[in-house]
Design an enzyme around this catalytic site. Sequence first.
Site, PDB file in Angstrom:
ATOM      1  N   HIS A 159     -13.311 -39.573  11.531  1.00  7.40           N
ATOM      2  CA  HIS A 159     -12.576 -40.533  12.377  1.00  7.40           C
ATOM      3  C   HIS A 159     -12.727 -40.197  13.861  1.00  7.40           C
ATOM      4  O   HIS A 159     -12.797 -41.097  14.702  1.00  7.40           O
ATOM      5  CB  HIS A 159     -11.081 -40.500  12.047  1.00  7.40           C
ATOM      6  CG  HIS A 159     -10.668 -41.417  10.929  1.00  7.40           C
ATOM      7  ND1 HIS A 159     -10.824 -42.784  10.992  1.00  7.40           N
ATOM      8  CD2 HIS A 159     -10.057 -41.174   9.748  1.00  7.40           C
ATOM      9  CE1 HIS A 159     -10.339 -43.337   9.882  1.00  7.40           C
ATOM     10  NE2 HIS A 159      -9.871 -42.377   9.106  1.00  7.40           N
ATOM     11  N   HIS A 177     -13.045 -36.253   6.132  1.00 10.58           N
ATOM     12  CA  HIS A 177     -12.694 -37.658   6.379  1.00 10.58           C
ATOM     13  C   HIS A 177     -12.058 -37.812   7.763  1.00 10.58           C
ATOM     14  O   HIS A 177     -12.424 -38.710   8.533  1.00 10.58           O
ATOM     15  CB  HIS A 177     -11.731 -38.125   5.276  1.00 10.58           C
ATOM     16  CG  HIS A 177     -11.211 -39.522   5.439  1.00 10.58           C
ATOM     17  ND1 HIS A 177     -11.508 -40.538   4.568  1.00 10.58           N
ATOM     18  CD2 HIS A 177     -10.384 -40.067   6.381  1.00 10.58           C
ATOM     19  CE1 HIS A 177     -10.903 -41.658   4.976  1.00 10.58           C
ATOM     20  NE2 HIS A 177     -10.214 -41.394   6.074  1.00 10.58           N
ATOM     21  N   GLU A 178     -11.114 -36.912   8.074  1.00  7.36           N
ATOM     22  CA  GLU A 178     -10.396 -37.037   9.352  1.00  7.36           C
ATOM     23  C   GLU A 178     -11.296 -36.690  10.533  1.00  7.36           C
ATOM     24  O   GLU A 178     -11.215 -37.336  11.580  1.00  7.36           O
ATOM     25  CB  GLU A 178      -9.132 -36.170   9.356  1.00  7.36           C
ATOM     26  CG  GLU A 178      -8.116 -36.500   8.258  1.00  7.36           C
ATOM     27  CD  GLU A 178      -7.811 -37.982   8.103  1.00  7.36           C
ATOM     28  OE1 GLU A 178      -7.865 -38.732   9.098  1.00  7.36           O
ATOM     29  OE2 GLU A 178      -7.530 -38.404   6.964  1.00  7.36           O
ATOM     30  N   GLY A 226      -3.875 -37.665   5.213  1.00  2.00           N
ATOM     31  CA  GLY A 226      -4.411 -37.271   6.508  1.00  2.00           C
ATOM     32  C   GLY A 226      -4.373 -38.430   7.474  1.00  2.00           C
ATOM     33  O   GLY A 226      -4.257 -39.597   7.062  1.00  2.00           O
ATOM     34  N   CYS A 234      -8.119 -44.746   2.776  1.00  2.00           N
ATOM     35  CA  CYS A 234      -7.833 -44.476   4.190  1.00  2.00           C
ATOM     36  C   CYS A 234      -6.659 -45.357   4.606  1.00  2.00           C
ATOM     37  O   CYS A 234      -6.616 -46.530   4.241  1.00  2.00           O
ATOM     38  CB  CYS A 234      -9.073 -44.818   5.015  1.00  2.00           C
ATOM     39  SG  CYS A 234      -8.853 -44.638   6.795  1.00  2.00           S
ATOM     40  N   LEU A 235      -5.722 -44.799   5.383  1.00  2.00           N
ATOM     41  CA  LEU A 235      -4.563 -45.600   5.803  1.00  2.00           C
ATOM     42  C   LEU A 235      -4.971 -46.789   6.668  1.00  2.00           C
ATOM     43  O   LEU A 235      -4.231 -47.769   6.751  1.00  2.00           O
ATOM     44  CB  LEU A 235      -3.546 -44.736   6.550  1.00  2.00           C
ATOM     45  CG  LEU A 235      -2.805 -43.700   5.697  1.00  2.00           C
ATOM     46  CD1 LEU A 235      -1.801 -42.941   6.547  1.00  2.00           C
ATOM     47  CD2 LEU A 235      -2.127 -44.330   4.494  1.00  2.00           C
ATOM     48  N   GLN A 266      -6.481 -43.515  14.690  1.00  2.00           N
ATOM     49  CA  GLN A 266      -5.747 -44.398  13.776  1.00  2.00           C
ATOM     50  C   GLN A 266      -4.374 -44.794  14.319  1.00  2.00           C
ATOM     51  O   GLN A 266      -3.762 -45.737  13.825  1.00  2.00           O
ATOM     52  CB  GLN A 266      -5.575 -43.728  12.408  1.00  2.00           C
ATOM     53  CG  GLN A 266      -6.895 -43.570  11.671  1.00  2.00           C
ATOM     54  CD  GLN A 266      -6.669 -42.950  10.312  1.00  2.00           C
ATOM     55  OE1 GLN A 266      -6.548 -41.743  10.203  1.00  2.00           O
ATOM     56  NE2 GLN A 266      -6.570 -43.777   9.283  1.00  2.00           N
TER      57      GLN A 266
HETATM   58 NI    NI Z   1      -8.980 -42.471   7.258  1.00  2.00          NI
END
Ligand code: NI
Length: 160
Positions: free
Chosen positions: A136, A132-133, A46, A90-91, A51
Amino acid sequence: MAIRNLRYEDDEILRKRSREIEVIDDRIKELAKDMLETMHKWDGLGLAGPQVGVLKRIIVIDLYEDGMQFVLINPVIVKEKGTQEVEEGCLSFPNKFGKVERPKEVVVEALDIDGRKVKLKAKDLLAQAVCHEIDHLNGILFTDKIKPGTLEIVNPSDKK
Ligand code: NI
């Protein structure tokens, strides 16, 4: 399409609240494609607007199974049920992992990339990814939620 630069760790944009998308124009469609491509490049499940440095309420998700790729615009959790304790990453924190608690099931209302209203019933991994997204978009990071004692920091040289 293009790969966009990711924002990492203590980049303050990750702490800001994203704005609603009012019009799904060509720029938003391009953004969605770029976000998918960027997420795929880094093998993510995701990715959220902030991000890639864009404070707009858009998330992309891909669980790498048929029918499990989503672009969600202005997503809102309208129902949640149960809890699950899950391992998460997480990226934006490529070297950190830890256990967090997420709802077991959620119902999310959003717009798809064509502006149609969608209602997504998600459970397990999909519920985790969506929560999670959406966090963000509100400046909330999974590192805020890691259960004490479960944070793992992976040495970059141990990775591919
Ligand atoms: Ni993330």
